[in-house]
Design an enzyme around this catalytic site. Structure first.
Site, PDB file in Angstrom:
ATOM      1  N   TYR A   1      -1.706  -1.109  10.266  1.00  0.00           N
ATOM      2  CA  TYR A   1      -1.848  -1.324   8.823  1.00  0.00           C
ATOM      3  C   TYR A   1      -0.608  -0.783   8.102  1.00  0.00           C
ATOM      4  CZ  TYR A   1      -4.061  -1.399   4.181  1.00  0.00           C
ATOM      5  OH  TYR A   1      -4.355  -1.633   2.859  1.00  0.00           O
ATOM      6  N   SER A  53       0.864  -1.196   0.000  1.00  0.00           N
ATOM      7  CA  SER A  53       0.000   0.000   0.000  1.00  0.00           C
ATOM      8  C   SER A  53       0.892   1.236   0.000  1.00  0.00           C
ATOM      9  CB  SER A  53      -0.865   0.006   1.262  1.00  0.00           C
ATOM     10  OG  SER A  53      -1.521   1.254   1.411  1.00  0.00           O
TER      11      SER A  53
END
Ligand code: NAI
Length: 277
Positions: free
Chosen positions: A153, A140
């Site tokens: 995350y 990401s």
């Protein structure tokens, strides 16, 4: 002729969002694809729709036995595995650091990082025996910069990028390529904050997110699927150990003109030229 003719892939998180978009794209280009996901309803429906080029296996990517079974199912069914796309994921633990429990930490890391480690671990011997393969993992932009996602995350996606590089160094000798994709804001159930989000909720996301994107729209699963296709195909045969940002320009940074400091400046430009002699 398809760009993946004759190739066999396993795609985790293949029942929804980016994974489902990639399953469709790979099949269009001639691949056989095992759809591996926790969500049996969506996974089986997709496999039924796409027919004999696909199969579904209920898989929890955080469990070693399930990941080993996914690789075995792929090779038993089609005789080889050319591409593993470690893509399954979720939003992970939310909230301030002092109220994040150890259980939430473990679950987040298990689903987002251990899963990628397990995929690489179990596909490596098969790809080594073949003397070829492409391992792709979904990281990401949150793994490159802080501030785009919650603590764990971000850390997990950063770990996926580093794992990609270190494993690429080990497997290059056997012509196995290992790369990661760093998506920006992609219109999927995950970005909507709920796995069961329907198309109208995702449409709201598209409308709300467009103005903050350099290219004027949020990303679609197909944008990531096209990068995965390139990395899966022989077109990328000299590329390994890299993370590829696919984010419509988002991570490059905000336009300088948005900073209040510059917005206040209305003076004409002054050139600092040496005086004429
Ligand atoms: P999604 O929610 O549409 O799809 C995720 C899929 O992973 C679901 O089908 C879900 O059932 C599956 N899954 C979750 N936990 C699992 C487990 N333990 N075992 C097996 N399958 C499991 O979400 P999306 O957006 O397609 O996410 C795919 C990947 O992209 C994730 O790794 C996510 O972190 C990453 N990503 C997504 C972005 C976005 O804006 N949507 C941005 C950057 C990265």
């Amino acid at each position: 002729m398809g760009r993946l003719d004759g190739k066999v892939a396993a795609i985790t998180g293949g029942a929804s969002g980016i994974g489902a978009g990639t399953v469709r794209r790979f099949v269009e280009e001639g691949a056989k694809v095992l759809i591996a996901d926790l969500d049996a309803d969506k996974g089986e429906a997709l496999a039924q729709e796409l027919g004999v080029a696909t199969a579904f296996l209920r898989t929890d990517v955080s469990k070693e036995g399930d990941v080993a079974a996914m690789i075995a199912e792929t090779t038993d069914r089609w005789g080889r595995i050319d591409v593993l796309f470690n893509n399954a994921g979720f939003g992970g633990a939310l909230g301030p650091i002092e109220s994040t429990s150890v259980e939430d930490y473990d679950l987040t890391m298990d689903v987002l990082v251990k899963s990628v480690f397990l995929g690489m671990k179990h596909v490596a011997p098969v790809m080594k025996a073949q003397g070829s393969g492409s391992i792709i993992s979904t990281a990401s932009v949150a793994g490159l910069r802080v501030g785009y996602a919650p603590h764990l995350y971000s850390v997990a996606k950063c770990a996926v990028i580093h794992l990609t590089k270190t494993v690429a160094m080990e497997l290059g000798e056997q012509s196995i390529r290992v790369n990661a994709i760093c998506p920006g804001f992609i219109a999927t159930p995950l970005a909507a904050g709920r796995p069961d989000a329907d198309e109208s909720q995702i449409d709201q996301l598209r409308a709300a997110g467009a103005s903050s994107q350099v290219l004027g729209r949020v990303g679609e699963a197909l944008d990531i699927a096209n990068m995965a296709l390139f990395l899966a195909s022989d077109e990328s045969e000299w590329i390994t150990g890299r993370e590829f940002v696919v984010d419509g320009g988002f991570e490059a940074g905000p336009p300088w003109s948005r900073w209040p400091r510059f917005a206040r400046m209305e003076r004409p430009i002054r050139h600092h030229r040496p005086p004429d002699r």
